[in-house]
Design an enzyme around this catalytic site. Structure first.
Site, PDB file in Angstrom:
ATOM      1  N   ASP A  65      44.587  38.054  36.652  1.00 41.85           N
ATOM      2  CA  ASP A  65      44.318  38.141  38.086  1.00 41.85           C
ATOM      3  C   ASP A  65      45.404  38.968  38.716  1.00 41.85           C
ATOM      4  OD1 ASP A  65      41.988  36.464  37.532  1.00 41.85           O
ATOM      5  OD2 ASP A  65      43.388  34.548  38.077  1.00 41.85           O
ATOM      6  N   GLU A 241      33.441  37.644  43.580  1.00 40.16           N
ATOM      7  CA  GLU A 241      34.735  36.769  43.899  1.00 40.16           C
ATOM      8  C   GLU A 241      35.954  38.041  43.972  1.00 40.16           C
ATOM      9  OE1 GLU A 241      35.472  33.970  40.769  1.00 40.16           O
ATOM     10  OE2 GLU A 241      35.190  35.396  39.071  1.00 40.16           O
TER      11      GLU A 241
END
Length: 569
Positions: A65, A241
């Site tokens: 991430d 997302e």
């Protein structure tokens, strides 16, 4: 100075005792005097770097991430850390090639509350942004633990520490900030659709709020849905997302991950004339994915997505994103890693260069960069050796705890680390006494030297391979009656099995080694500096794979001790 060191060691031991360890003299604590990790993946041997090239992933192992920002010539990058402590590793570079870890954003207990978190709880998808309007850096993230929720911290110098967190009043995950040139600010994030409107499993929305920079809060009542479902809700896209908002040439671009974090993962983009929308998806989405290629392709890189863009001072663009490198059995033991690609944004939408073909291990360096991998404090990549003799006053930033601050159980010696054992063992969903290093290659060896004599069957110290509290291997020294034993235990879905045990004479020290060639792992030891002796044969690394164990982390290699051992020879 000696008195100060003694007092610090004593305070460290007292802190550990307060967390459930037995009262134990420092000399009786397990001492690890050296650790060596060697990676030797074939892809790097077969593809040596040529002039002007560097390897991607730029951060190997569990660094998922990624988010990136720039101030002037300085780039800063952060990653998810889940239940690892300290939280949110942060890296600095001036050329996008050479990265130096400068610490962790969440580096003290007031910022991080993961003591009771499962390994894949805790810190999700941090976003880092520089706001030129007030010369301040912001890191915003979701902390799924400790009643924290969505939080923001800030600083004017990422190398000098960050503020205590401000809790933000909204639900959902993956928040990201955007600071417009007119001084206004916005926050975007993933959320569930309004109650009663969910159309299918995985249906999510992207929400936007006005952000009050002066008071660090979302403006109440300003929330609105700017993406419902994904690029085309009629196709039932899942898990929109990881949103990021950008401004280029007077227009606003919203880039998101879509398709879940597995083999359907991708990156998509939308455009609008206003920061608040409406946002229209690009006709050529996805702009990054590996989902269309044969599963058994050579040197496979997969699951790409969750990207972030950064521009260079000369107007070029690059992207960081997560991806995985499965082993020969398509298992993901190294976890989600930080990859990089150049991006061509000469047209309306950004184009990830070679982002829609099977990814390669090498890319071209930005103009003017010189590859210093593993030198001058920069993170290594490719094949490399990392040796820690624990001679520095401070532990290397790459060593992390699990739900536990290192200061709570580590006593630093001149050329060693001693671990004050907690009663919680490796299978506990609570703070444990283990120092962890990320597995960064499919083929590797990790070796350590242990000085320790356990007092009872409840005492154990050794080396572990840890995917989670319910999936792990332990190679450790313990005691039964008057005898000492080396034991190897496998835990799968929380159920443990002793694979092998052997009576030994530990002498002054024992050397421990774990080695892997893809899915094949071996655990070995020597108590007399002779050749290593295998214990338990060759075992499968399946339980160290995200595919098998679930969750979002990669496998960790740990120096571990406990006073609550339940492994019986």
């Amino acid at each position: 100075m000696k008195r100060l060191v003694f007092l610090l060691s004593a305070l460290t031991a007292m802190s550990a005792n307060a967390q459930g360890s037995k009262k134990i003299k420092e000399k009786d604590m397990p001492a690890f005097t050296q650790f060596t990790y060697t990676g030797n993946d074939r892809i790097y041997n077969d593809n040596p770097l040529k002039e002007g090239e560097f390897y991607t992933p730029v951060l190997q192992g569990c660094y998922p991430d990624p988010s990136i920002t720039r101030k002037g010539n300085d780039y800063y990058l952060v990653n998810s850390s889940f239940a690892m402590v300290p939280g949110v590793p942060i890296f600095h570079s001036t050329d996008l090639v050479n990265w130096k870890q400068i610490g962790h954003v969440l580096d003290r207990p007031s910022q991080l509350k993961v003591e009771e978190s499962r390994i894949s709880g805790g810190i999700y998808a941090p976003d880092i942004k520089y706001n030129p309007n007030n010369d301040t850096f912001y890191m915003i993230t979701t902390q799924i633990a400790g009643n924290m929720g969505n939080i923001v911290v800030k600083t004017q110098d990422p190398a000098k520490g960050w503020s205590d967190p401000v809790k933000l009043q909204f639900d959902g995950i993956d928040p990201s900030l955007f600071f417009d040139t007119d001084g206004k600010a916005y926050l975007v994030h993933n959320d569930a659709p309004p109650a009663g409107t969910e159309q299918y499993s995985g249906h999510r929305v992207i929400k936007m709020w006005d952000y009050d920079v002066k008071n660090d809060r979302v403006v109440p009542g300003s929330d609105r849905i700017i993406v419902n479902g994904g690029t085309d809700i009629t196709q039932k896209p899942i898990w929109i997302e990881g949103p990021h908002l950008y401004k280029k040439d007077g227009r606003y671009y919203l880039m998101c991950a879509e398709g879940g974090t597995g083999d359907w993962h991708s990156e998509v983009i939308f455009v609008s004339d206003k920061p608040t929308g409406p946002f229209v998806p690009a006709s050529n989405n996805p702009i990054l994915t590996q989902r269309y290629f044969v599963k058994d392709r050579a040197n496979k890189i997969d699951w790409t997505g969750h990207a972030d863009l950064v521009d260079t001072p000369d107007g070029k663009y690059y992207a960081v994103f997560l991806g995985v490198r499965p082993n020969e059995k398509l298992r993901v033991n190294t976890g989600r890693e930080t990859f990089m690609l150049p991006v061509d944004w000469s047209g309306q939408f950004p184009v990830f260069e070679n982002g829609l073909v099977p990814l390669k291990a090498k890319i071209k360096m930005p103009k003017g960069a010189t590859n210093q991998t593993g030198k001058n404090g920069f993170m290594p990549n490719g094949n490399f050796k990392f040796t820690d003799n624990f001679s520095d006053a401070k532990l290397d930033y790459r060593w992390i705890g699990m739900r536990n601050w290192r200061e709570n159980f580590v006593v630093k010696g001149k050329n060693s680390v001693r671990i004050n054992p907690l009663e919680a063992n490796i299978k506990a969903k609570s703070p444990i006494s283990g120092l962890f290093y990320r597995q960064q290659h499919a083929t590797f060896t990790a070796e350590t030297t242990l000085q320790y004599l356990p007092k009872s069957e409840k005492d154990l110290a050794g080396i572990v391979c840890y995917q989670s509290e319910t999936f792990n291997y332990v190679l450790g020294l313990t005691k039964k009656g008057k005898d000492y034993y080396m034991v190897l235990e496998r835990t799968e879905k929380g159920a443990s099995k002793v694979i092998a045990s052997e009576k030994i004479n530990p002498g002054k020290s024992v050397k421990l080694k774990v080695a892997a060639q893809g899915d094949a792992y071996t655990f070995s030891y020597t108590a007399d500096n002779s050749a290593y002796k295998n214990l338990g044969g060759t075992v499968s690394g399946d339980i160290l794979s995200t595919d098998v164990a679930g969750g979002f982390t990669g496998s960790l290699i740990g120096l571990y001790a406990t006073s609550g051992n339940d492994i019986q020879p």
